[in-house]
Design an enzyme around this catalytic site. Structure first.
Site, short mmCIF file in Angstrom:
data_model
loop_
_atom_site.label_atom_id
_atom_site.label_comp_id
_atom_site.label_asym_id
_atom_site.label_seq_id
_atom_site.Cartn_x
_atom_site.Cartn_y
_atom_site.Cartn_z
N CYS A 190 43.32 23.29 -52.15
CA CYS A 190 42.73 22.40 -51.15
C CYS A 190 42.26 23.14 -49.90
O CYS A 190 41.66 22.52 -49.01
CB CYS A 190 43.75 21.34 -50.72
SG CYS A 190 44.51 20.39 -52.04
N HIS A 193 46.31 15.89 -48.22
CA HIS A 193 45.63 15.50 -49.46
C HIS A 193 46.61 14.72 -50.31
O HIS A 193 47.65 15.24 -50.70
CB HIS A 193 45.13 16.72 -50.22
CG HIS A 193 44.50 16.39 -51.53
ND1 HIS A 193 43.69 15.29 -51.72
CD2 HIS A 193 44.58 17.00 -52.75
CE1 HIS A 193 43.29 15.24 -52.98
NE2 HIS A 193 43.82 16.27 -53.61
N HIS A 205 47.43 12.16 -53.66
CA HIS A 205 47.08 11.64 -54.97
C HIS A 205 47.63 10.22 -55.14
O HIS A 205 47.96 9.80 -56.26
CB HIS A 205 47.61 12.54 -56.07
CG HIS A 205 46.81 13.78 -56.29
ND1 HIS A 205 46.99 14.62 -57.36
CD2 HIS A 205 45.79 14.32 -55.57
CE1 HIS A 205 46.14 15.63 -57.29
NE2 HIS A 205 45.40 15.47 -56.21
N GLU A 249 45.65 -5.91 -39.72
CA GLU A 249 46.38 -5.36 -38.57
C GLU A 249 46.53 -3.86 -38.64
O GLU A 249 46.45 -3.16 -37.62
CB GLU A 249 47.76 -6.03 -38.49
CG GLU A 249 48.64 -5.57 -37.34
CD GLU A 249 48.13 -5.99 -35.97
OE1 GLU A 249 48.66 -5.48 -34.97
OE2 GLU A 249 47.21 -6.83 -35.90
N HIS A 291 40.55 10.40 -58.13
CA HIS A 291 41.31 11.59 -57.74
C HIS A 291 42.31 11.26 -56.63
O HIS A 291 43.52 11.25 -56.86
CB HIS A 291 40.31 12.65 -57.29
CG HIS A 291 40.91 13.97 -56.92
ND1 HIS A 291 40.23 15.16 -57.01
CD2 HIS A 291 42.12 14.30 -56.41
CE1 HIS A 291 40.99 16.15 -56.61
NE2 HIS A 291 42.15 15.65 -56.22
#
Length: 226
Positions: free
Chosen positions: A77, A95, A97, A118, A168
């Site tokens: 990443c 990141h 998943h 909210e 993803h």
């Protein structure tokens, strides 16, 4: 005194694992320290990471400090993290998943939109009456090949703090790890809400006022109780 980012990444990863965001070695987090970025290694059990496994990279992606274990490599990443850092001055990027994020990408086209919820208020610059828009980019076979598309989405949506990746997950950032974590939690709630609203046939945005995004009242039928 600020916490050591290497230990903090490990602590956060354990929390995110419990939420289902970084299971199966997927997902990740980075924390910026000035002109350096601490990132986790790729392909490891995120809930079992140790501080000595962390990498430190420069803002151009070059490795400055690496762990003693030569079998480890920086997070896949990293190039995407650096897009948010260099384009938005992010102090931390997550990141995830998350299943909520992934499912949301199957129900919306190029962007996810929600309003009058909210938890939108937990996203910097957003209020209850605002429409939150999150761009969705298409997935690629390799994580690093997403970097250009992610950068383009960040530029095209200057108010967003997240970019969804079809089938993803999602990339989310903030000015520091606290805000990134807050954003991640709020976005995940909103993704789940959007998925459930779509499933129930409820519009995710309101254009005509508070009642516009509610289900129409059920018609009474003969024999129904009053």
């Amino acid at each position: 005194m600020s916490p050591d980012p290497r230990s903090l990444i490990c602590d956060l990863a354990r929390s995110f694992y419990d939420l289902g965001w970084v299971s199966g070695t997927g997902g990740g987090i980075c924390i910026r320290e000035g002109d350096r970025v601490v990132v986790a290694p790729s392909g490891v059990q995120k809930e079992r990471m140790a501080p000595e496994q962390m990498f430190t990279i420069a803002l151009d992606g070059s490795v400055l400090v690496r762990p003693e274990d030569e079998s480890l490599r920086p997070s896949e990443c990293s190039a995407l993290f650096l897009q948010a850092i260099n384009l938005r001055d992010a102090g931390a990027v997550i990141h995830s998943h998350s299943l909520n994020a992934m499912m949301a990408t199957l129900l919306f086209d190029d962007e996810l939109t929600v309003s009058h919820l909210e938890m939108i208020k937990g996203i910097e610059g957003m209020g209850y009456h605002d429409t939150l828009t999150v761009p969705i980019i298409e997935n690629t076979a390799r994580e690093c090949d997403l970097a250009d598309a992610l950068g383009d989405a960040i530029k095209a949506y200057p108010r967003t703090h997240a970019v969804l990746v079809r089938r993803h997950g999602v990339y989310i950032w903030g000015r520091d790890w606290v805000q990134a974590k807050t954003h991640a939690e709020c976005y995940d709630y909103l993704f789940r809400a959007a998925v459930e609203m779509r499933r129930l046939g409820i519009p995710t945005t309101q254009e005509g006022g508070p009642r516009d995004a509610s289900l129409p009242p059920r018609q009474s039928r003969a024999g129904d109780l009053a």
